[in-house]
Design a protein around this motif. Structure first.
Motif, PDB file in Angstrom:
ATOM      1  N   SER A 127      13.940   5.613 -14.915  1.00  0.00           N
ATOM      2  CA  SER A 127      13.957   5.820 -13.465  1.00  0.00           C
ATOM      3  C   SER A 127      12.540   5.924 -12.920  1.00  0.00           C
ATOM      4  N   LEU A 128      11.648   6.528 -13.695  1.00  0.00           N
ATOM      5  CA  LEU A 128      10.245   6.607 -13.300  1.00  0.00           C
ATOM      6  C   LEU A 128       9.614   5.219 -13.261  1.00  0.00           C
ATOM      7  N   LYS A 129       9.910   4.396 -14.240  1.00  0.00           N
ATOM      8  CA  LYS A 129       9.361   3.047 -14.298  1.00  0.00           C
ATOM      9  C   LYS A 129       9.793   2.232 -13.086  1.00  0.00           C
ATOM     10  N   LYS A 130      11.014   2.399 -12.653  1.00  0.00           N
ATOM     11  CA  LYS A 130      11.506   1.668 -11.481  1.00  0.00           C
ATOM     12  C   LYS A 130      10.770   2.097 -10.220  1.00  0.00           C
ATOM     13  N   VAL A 131      10.491   3.390 -10.111  1.00  0.00           N
ATOM     14  CA  VAL A 131       9.712   3.881  -8.969  1.00  0.00           C
ATOM     15  C   VAL A 131       8.296   3.309  -9.020  1.00  0.00           C
ATOM     16  N   GLN A 132       7.696   3.346 -10.181  1.00  0.00           N
ATOM     17  CA  GLN A 132       6.339   2.813 -10.331  1.00  0.00           C
ATOM     18  C   GLN A 132       6.302   1.331  -9.985  1.00  0.00           C
ATOM     19  N   ASN A 133       7.314   0.595 -10.391  1.00  0.00           N
ATOM     20  CA  ASN A 133       7.388  -0.825 -10.085  1.00  0.00           C
ATOM     21  C   ASN A 133       7.470  -1.051  -8.578  1.00  0.00           C
ATOM     22  N   ALA A 134       8.293  -0.237  -7.897  1.00  0.00           N
ATOM     23  CA  ALA A 134       8.426  -0.354  -6.445  1.00  0.00           C
ATOM     24  C   ALA A 134       7.099  -0.070  -5.753  1.00  0.00           C
ATOM     25  N   LEU A 135       6.403   0.958  -6.207  1.00  0.00           N
ATOM     26  CA  LEU A 135       5.112   1.304  -5.620  1.00  0.00           C
ATOM     27  C   LEU A 135       4.067   0.221  -5.883  1.00  0.00           C
ATOM     28  N   GLU A 136       4.095  -0.362  -7.070  1.00  0.00           N
ATOM     29  CA  GLU A 136       3.157  -1.430  -7.394  1.00  0.00           C
ATOM     30  C   GLU A 136       3.365  -2.641  -6.478  1.00  0.00           C
ATOM     31  N   GLU A 139       2.080  -1.748  -3.062  1.00  0.00           N
ATOM     32  CA  GLU A 139       0.618  -1.800  -3.131  1.00  0.00           C
ATOM     33  C   GLU A 139       0.139  -3.252  -3.006  1.00  0.00           C
ATOM     34  N   THR A 140       0.831  -4.157  -3.648  1.00  0.00           N
ATOM     35  CA  THR A 140       0.468  -5.568  -3.595  1.00  0.00           C
ATOM     36  C   THR A 140       0.650  -6.128  -2.187  1.00  0.00           C
ATOM     37  N   TYR A 141       1.753  -5.780  -1.528  1.00  0.00           N
ATOM     38  CA  TYR A 141       1.970  -6.239  -0.156  1.00  0.00           C
ATOM     39  C   TYR A 141       0.834  -5.779   0.756  1.00  0.00           C
ATOM     40  N   LEU A 142       0.460  -4.508   0.653  1.00  0.00           N
ATOM     41  CA  LEU A 142      -0.606  -3.976   1.498  1.00  0.00           C
ATOM     42  C   LEU A 142      -1.940  -4.649   1.193  1.00  0.00           C
ATOM     43  N   ILE A 172       9.006  15.872  -4.300  1.00  0.00           N
ATOM     44  CA  ILE A 172       9.081  16.258  -5.721  1.00  0.00           C
ATOM     45  C   ILE A 172       7.693  16.250  -6.361  1.00  0.00           C
ATOM     46  N   ASP A 173       6.670  16.292  -5.510  1.00  0.00           N
ATOM     47  CA  ASP A 173       5.269  16.383  -5.975  1.00  0.00           C
ATOM     48  C   ASP A 173       4.854  15.183  -6.819  1.00  0.00           C
ATOM     49  N   PHE A 174       5.308  14.008  -6.432  1.00  0.00           N
ATOM     50  CA  PHE A 174       4.943  12.776  -7.126  1.00  0.00           C
ATOM     51  C   PHE A 174       3.513  12.406  -6.739  1.00  0.00           C
ATOM     52  N   ASP A 175       2.721  12.008  -7.701  1.00  0.00           N
ATOM     53  CA  ASP A 175       1.317  11.676  -7.478  1.00  0.00           C
ATOM     54  C   ASP A 175       1.176  10.229  -7.013  1.00  0.00           C
ATOM     55  N   LEU A 176       0.729  10.031  -5.775  1.00  0.00           N
ATOM     56  CA  LEU A 176       0.541   8.690  -5.230  1.00  0.00           C
ATOM     57  C   LEU A 176      -0.870   8.148  -5.453  1.00  0.00           C
ATOM     58  N   SER A 177      -1.746   8.951  -6.031  1.00  0.00           N
ATOM     59  CA  SER A 177      -3.144   8.522  -6.167  1.00  0.00           C
ATOM     60  C   SER A 177      -3.335   7.240  -6.975  1.00  0.00           C
ATOM     61  N   PRO A 178      -2.466   6.911  -7.952  1.00  0.00           N
ATOM     62  CA  PRO A 178      -2.638   5.625  -8.647  1.00  0.00           C
ATOM     63  C   PRO A 178      -2.375   4.412  -7.751  1.00  0.00           C
ATOM     64  N   TYR A 179      -1.896   4.655  -6.534  1.00  0.00           N
ATOM     65  CA  TYR A 179      -1.577   3.587  -5.592  1.00  0.00           C
ATOM     66  C   TYR A 179      -2.382   3.837  -4.318  1.00  0.00           C
ATOM     67  N   PRO A 180      -3.674   3.536  -4.344  1.00  0.00           N
ATOM     68  CA  PRO A 180      -4.572   3.956  -3.267  1.00  0.00           C
ATOM     69  C   PRO A 180      -4.221   3.398  -1.897  1.00  0.00           C
ATOM     70  N   LEU A 181      -3.731   2.173  -1.836  1.00  0.00           N
ATOM     71  CA  LEU A 181      -3.395   1.597  -0.538  1.00  0.00           C
ATOM     72  C   LEU A 181      -2.119   2.217   0.028  1.00  0.00           C
ATOM     73  N   VAL A 182      -1.153   2.482  -0.836  1.00  0.00           N
ATOM     74  CA  VAL A 182       0.054   3.180  -0.393  1.00  0.00           C
ATOM     75  C   VAL A 182      -0.308   4.587   0.068  1.00  0.00           C
TER      76      VAL A 182
END
Length: 232
Positions: A127-136, A139-142, A172-182
């Motif tokens: 489930s985490l991987k799916k979230v990371q994929n969505a964020l990636e 990030e690419t769109y932006l 849920i305190d998810f860290d968005l820092s690996p996705y700087p544009l998001v």
């Protein structure tokens, strides 16, 4: 005009942000999700899907948050409003981002963040991987568009949908820092639209409270629930 909504539901929050951005007066009717008010036959008369939110515009009932936001802009937005632009290409981009949120972004975020709070689900590496994929992908769109907001330099209803999904991660305190544009997009919205963010933040705070003190909804009949009963 009436909006039947749930106070911490991302689709409801997106519609409320749209109404606020359009400076529209309406009656907000809270649907008690925990009491299953959305599962009643009276509610089904407005929305056979028994999902939230539902707009009642003088007897015209409309469900699905994307359709509601599009309808509000098409019917009530002033000329040259940038929330749902008239340009065919720009509007197509907004629509794509709305579809992206519905099918690719919010779905895994909700399953990872909301389902374990309210139902018998667990957060897993998958489930985490799916979230990371969505964020990636976001990030690419932006990155490719090179714009301040999801579909351009002006905020649109696509941002409202995406913001209301992203609050679930903050809750849920998810860290968005690996996705700087998001992360920048999310922070910019908070800074530039504080009144709209106030709506989103109210829902985020409720989700965060549930994260730390989950309700007992084990018997709830809901699409997320693994033992959901199908009604004939």
């Amino acid at each position: 005009m009436k909006l039947y909504a749930v106070s911490d539901g991302p689709p409801s929050l997106a519609v409320r942000m749209t109404l606020k951005a359009l400076d529209m007066e309406y009656q907000l009717i809270n649907v008690d999700f925990c009491a299953l008010e959305h599962r009643t036959e009276d509610y089904a008369k407005m929305n056979p899907q028994k999902e939230i939110p539902v707009l009642d515009d003088d007897g015209f009932y409309l469900s699905e948050s994307i359709a509601i936001m599009q309808y509000l802009c098409e019917k009530y937005a002033p000329p040259n409003c940038t929330l749902y632009p008239q340009s065919v290409i720009h509007r197509a981009l907004v629509n794509q981002r709305l579809c992206f949120n519905m099918g690719f972004y919010y779905a895994p975020i909700s399953a990872h963040s909301m389902a374990p709070i309210f139902f018998d689900y667990e957060r897993t590496p998958m489930s985490l991987k799916k979230v990371q994929n969505a964020l990636e992908v976001f990030e690419t769109y932006l990155e490719r568009l090179g714009s301040k907001y999801a579909a351009g330099d002006d905020v649109t209803i696509a941002d409202f949908a995406l913001i209301s999904a992203t609050i679930c991660l903050e809750a849920i305190d998810f860290d968005l820092s690996p996705y700087p544009l998001v992360n920048k997009w999310y922070t910019t919205f908070k800074e530039e639209y504080p009144q709209l963010w106030e709506i989103a933040n109210s829902g985020m705070q409720e989700i965060n409270a549930f994260e730390h003190n989950p309700p007992d909804l084990s018997e709830m009949d809901h699409p997320f629930h693994p033992t959901r009963k199908t009604k004939a």
